[in-house]
Design a protein around this motif. Structure first.
Motif, mmCIF file in Angstrom:
data_model
loop_
_atom_site.group_PDB
_atom_site.id
_atom_site.type_symbol
_atom_site.label_atom_id
_atom_site.label_comp_id
_atom_site.label_asym_id
_atom_site.label_seq_id
_atom_site.Cartn_x
_atom_site.Cartn_y
_atom_site.Cartn_z
ATOM 1 N N LEU A 235 3.712 12.427 1.523
ATOM 2 C CA LEU A 235 3.070 11.960 0.287
ATOM 3 C C LEU A 235 1.679 11.392 0.579
ATOM 4 O O LEU A 235 0.742 11.601 -0.195
ATOM 5 C CB LEU A 235 3.944 10.919 -0.406
ATOM 6 N N ARG A 236 1.548 10.710 1.718
ATOM 7 C CA ARG A 236 0.216 10.209 2.101
ATOM 8 C C ARG A 236 -0.767 11.379 2.190
ATOM 9 O O ARG A 236 -1.920 11.281 1.772
ATOM 10 C CB ARG A 236 0.306 9.488 3.460
ATOM 11 N N ASP A 237 -0.287 12.504 2.743
ATOM 12 C CA ASP A 237 -1.167 13.662 2.990
ATOM 13 C C ASP A 237 -1.027 14.749 1.927
ATOM 14 O O ASP A 237 -1.327 15.911 2.173
ATOM 15 C CB ASP A 237 -0.828 14.274 4.363
ATOM 16 N N GLN A 238 -0.565 14.335 0.740
ATOM 17 C CA GLN A 238 -0.239 15.331 -0.288
ATOM 18 C C GLN A 238 -1.401 16.298 -0.575
ATOM 19 O O GLN A 238 -1.203 17.518 -0.640
ATOM 20 C CB GLN A 238 0.154 14.597 -1.576
ATOM 21 N N ALA B 265 -3.716 21.637 -0.085
ATOM 22 C CA ALA B 265 -4.861 22.540 0.144
ATOM 23 C C ALA B 265 -4.480 23.631 1.150
ATOM 24 O O ALA B 265 -4.842 24.804 0.988
ATOM 25 C CB ALA B 265 -6.064 21.732 0.638
ATOM 26 N N ILE B 266 -3.737 23.257 2.171
ATOM 27 C CA ILE B 266 -3.290 24.255 3.161
ATOM 28 C C ILE B 266 -2.388 25.281 2.468
ATOM 29 O O ILE B 266 -2.516 26.494 2.655
ATOM 30 C CB ILE B 266 -2.529 23.561 4.327
ATOM 31 N N MET B 267 -1.484 24.759 1.639
ATOM 32 C CA MET B 267 -0.537 25.667 0.971
ATOM 33 C C MET B 267 -1.258 26.653 0.045
ATOM 34 O O MET B 267 -0.995 27.851 0.057
ATOM 35 C CB MET B 267 0.493 24.860 0.179
ATOM 36 N N THR B 268 -2.167 26.137 -0.752
ATOM 37 C CA THR B 268 -2.884 27.022 -1.678
ATOM 38 C C THR B 268 -3.695 28.061 -0.900
ATOM 39 O O THR B 268 -3.754 29.228 -1.293
ATOM 40 C CB THR B 268 -3.798 26.200 -2.609
ATOM 41 N N ARG C 77 0.550 20.621 -4.994
ATOM 42 C CA ARG C 77 0.771 19.171 -4.877
ATOM 43 C C ARG C 77 2.202 18.838 -5.308
ATOM 44 O O ARG C 77 2.890 18.052 -4.686
ATOM 45 C CB ARG C 77 -0.221 18.386 -5.753
ATOM 46 N N GLY C 78 2.613 19.481 -6.388
ATOM 47 C CA GLY C 78 3.988 19.276 -6.876
ATOM 48 C C GLY C 78 4.996 19.706 -5.819
ATOM 49 O O GLY C 78 6.016 19.036 -5.615
ATOM 50 N N GLU C 79 4.706 20.810 -5.162
ATOM 51 C CA GLU C 79 5.665 21.260 -4.140
ATOM 52 C C GLU C 79 5.741 20.269 -2.970
ATOM 53 O O GLU C 79 6.808 20.059 -2.394
ATOM 54 C CB GLU C 79 5.334 22.661 -3.612
ATOM 55 N N GLY D 232 5.279 20.095 11.157
ATOM 56 C CA GLY D 232 5.521 19.771 12.580
ATOM 57 C C GLY D 232 4.678 18.579 13.017
ATOM 58 O O GLY D 232 5.171 17.661 13.702
ATOM 59 N N GLU D 233 3.414 18.567 12.609
ATOM 60 C CA GLU D 233 2.536 17.427 12.976
ATOM 61 C C GLU D 233 3.080 16.139 12.372
ATOM 62 O O GLU D 233 3.068 15.078 13.013
ATOM 63 C CB GLU D 233 1.121 17.679 12.446
ATOM 64 N N ILE D 234 3.541 16.264 11.129
ATOM 65 C CA ILE D 234 4.075 15.073 10.457
ATOM 66 C C ILE D 234 5.343 14.586 11.145
ATOM 67 O O ILE D 234 5.568 13.381 11.299
ATOM 68 C CB ILE D 234 4.261 15.388 8.953
ATOM 69 N N ALA D 235 6.156 15.519 11.597
ATOM 70 C CA ALA D 235 7.393 15.135 12.309
ATOM 71 C C ALA D 235 7.048 14.323 13.567
ATOM 72 O O ALA D 235 7.649 13.281 13.834
ATOM 73 C CB ALA D 235 8.197 16.379 12.677
#
Ligand code: SIN
Length: 480
Positions: free
Chosen positions: A79-82, A87-90, A101-103, A188-191
């Motif tokens: 959520l911090r990096d939403q 942007a990566i997803m789009t 963002r919703g996803e 993975g980075e977030i993990a």
């Protein structure tokens, strides 16, 4: 967009393929490469599984509240990096930024819910039939899990598997879709940032057939969860048979959407619009066949026509866009062929029906399309279109609507609208589907069991059912 991580994750190290080979990730809106990612094979897959197996003893015995804390932290970081993750997803998947963002929020919800469930993995005691015996039922992690995930929800379909797997005490190897690996690497980075120990989460990209083969060959892998096509699901079932690997399969859908003559038409139209055009129609649970009672058909069609025609099509990064590009040329061809087939069988296409030209962009934008006199002879009524096409048909009786809705080998999601409470429960029971939306067209949520009947799959994701898929039930017969 800042440069995204583009290496595989094995044992908490981001690594290239042994061969140094890569394959490109492209933006579906422009068809231009935005990154290259490792083209891994057997050796790297094997190493990822070995890393997961080595991490298993510590992770499975770590107290549940400590595992839960890691999952909650991952959710918080998502959520911090939403905005960054969206942007990566789009960029790699094409969906509008607002949807991306919703996803990300949806993806985080699986981590939060799984964290809670980690602390509620209860065993049981059962009264024995002899006074010198006790029966204990233990719930234990199945072992190393593997997740094979699709491109249509590049983050949520990962956390929907990773969350419950880690909650149960399993470690995991993830193979994301070739089209959307960057969202996976970002997770993975977030993990790592959240404190996931080395080997607990591994992410590997490359040839799906090779990676899949190794996953089913390695003895440590005791569970595979796959979201994707029914065709591939059947191949995986064959492969799983060899070592009797536990499987969850979330496969294709062919959702009916039924509007009865007593329905609230405003709600039914709004429900269909949201459900059908989410992700440009590229979801397994979006409506693929719309059946409207003959008494309200004309009114419903008229309201729908206006709303479908008003949808804004364009690149997902542009303001106000509601329909982004389809994922690739094959997807465009399939959607176009369904519309052409319907036309060749005499269908009336009242909105859309063709590609929309977006200057300086790829030919991937398909106009939201309404076919008002579809029938079961048309491909769009017998196959999943996976695009922004609404085929509609009239019906006269409740029995006819149920029969039409159930006349398919698929059984993932179905929807209907009625204001009659008796009919509501009658239809909900009669529909042969795993997920039924009764006056609701947005049933997906982390708490509920999601999955299909018939050729739409096996097992459920979400709620405590989702965690159960990563657990073994062990019976201890205790002589006292
Ligand atoms: C899917 O289409 O596979 C998943 C959709 C959802 O989770 O809502």
């Amino acid at each position: 967009m800042p440069t995204p991580q583009s290496l595989c994750l094995i044992n908490n190290h981001f690594v290239p393929a042994d061969s140094g080979n890569t394959f490109p990730v492209t933006d579906p809106a422009t068809d231009k490469a935005i990154a290259s990612v490792p083209d891994c094979g057997s050796a790297e897959t094997w190493r990822a599984i070995e890393a997961a197996a080595a991490a298993l003893p510590e992770w499975r015995t770590r107290p549940a509240p400590a595992r839960a804390r890691v999952l909650r932290t991952m959710g918080d970081l998502m959520l911090r990096d939403q905005d960054r993750l969206a942007a990566i997803m789009t960029a790699e998947q094409g969906k509008p930024l607002a949807e991306a963002r919703g996803e990300i929020a949806y993806a985080a919800s699986f981590l939060f819910f799984s964290a809670g469930e980690a602390e509620r993995v209860y065993g049981q005691t059962v009264p024995a039939s002899a006074s010198d015996k006790r029966i204990l039922v233990l719930k234990q992690p199945v072992g190393v899990a593997a997740a094979i995930t699709p491109w249509n929800f590049p983050s949520a379909m990962i956390t929907r598997k990773l969350g419950p797997a880690l909650a149960a005490g399993c470690t995991i190897v993830i193979k994301p879709a070739e089209a959307t690996p960057l969202s996976a690497f970002a997770i993975g980075e977030i993990a790592i940032e959240a404190g996931v120990p080395a080997g607990v989460v591994n992410i590997i990209t490359g040839d799906p057939a090779t990676i899949g083969r190794e996953i089913f060959r390695h003895d440590a892998v005791r569970k595979v969860s796959f979201t994707g096509s029914t065709e591939v699901g059947k191949i995986l079932m064959d492969q799983a048979a060899n070592r009797i690997v536990k499987l969850s399969l979330e496969l294709g859908g062919h959702a009916p959407f039924i509007v009865f003559d007593d329905a609230d038409l405003d709600k039914a139209v709004a429900g269909l619009m949201a459900n059908k055009f989410r992700n440009a129609g590229q979801t397994c649970i979006c409506s693929n066949r719309v059946f409207v009672h003959e008494r309200v058909f004309a009114e419903f069609a008229q309201r729908l026509r206006a709303q479908v025609a008003a949808l804004k099509v364009g690149p997902g990064t542009h303001d106000g866009v509601q329909i982004g590009p389809l994922i690739d040329d094959a997807a465009v061809e399939k959607v176009a062929s369904h519309v052409a087939n319907a036309k060749s069988k005499g269908a009336k296409v009242t909105v859309g029906g063709d590609l929309v030209k977006v200057p300086d962009h790829a030919n991937r934008f398909f106009a939201p399309t309404l076919i008002e006199d579809a029938n079961p002879e048309m491909k769009c009524f017998s196959e999943e279109t996976f695009g922004p096409v609404v085929p509609m048909m009239k019906f006269s009786t409740e029995r006819e609507a149920i029969d039409l809705a159930n006349d398919t080998p698929f059984g993932l999601a179905a929807y209907f609208y009625t204001s009659n409470a008796s009919r509501l429960i009658r239809i909900a029971e009669a529909l042969d589907y795993g997920v039924v939306g009764a006056n609701d067209a947005a049933p997906s949520t982390a708490q509920a069991p999601f999955g299909g009947t018939k050729e739409s799959g096996l097992g459920r994701e979400g709620g405590h059912w989702g965690v159960e898929e990563y657990l073994e039930t062990k019976y201890v017969s205790w002589g006292v």
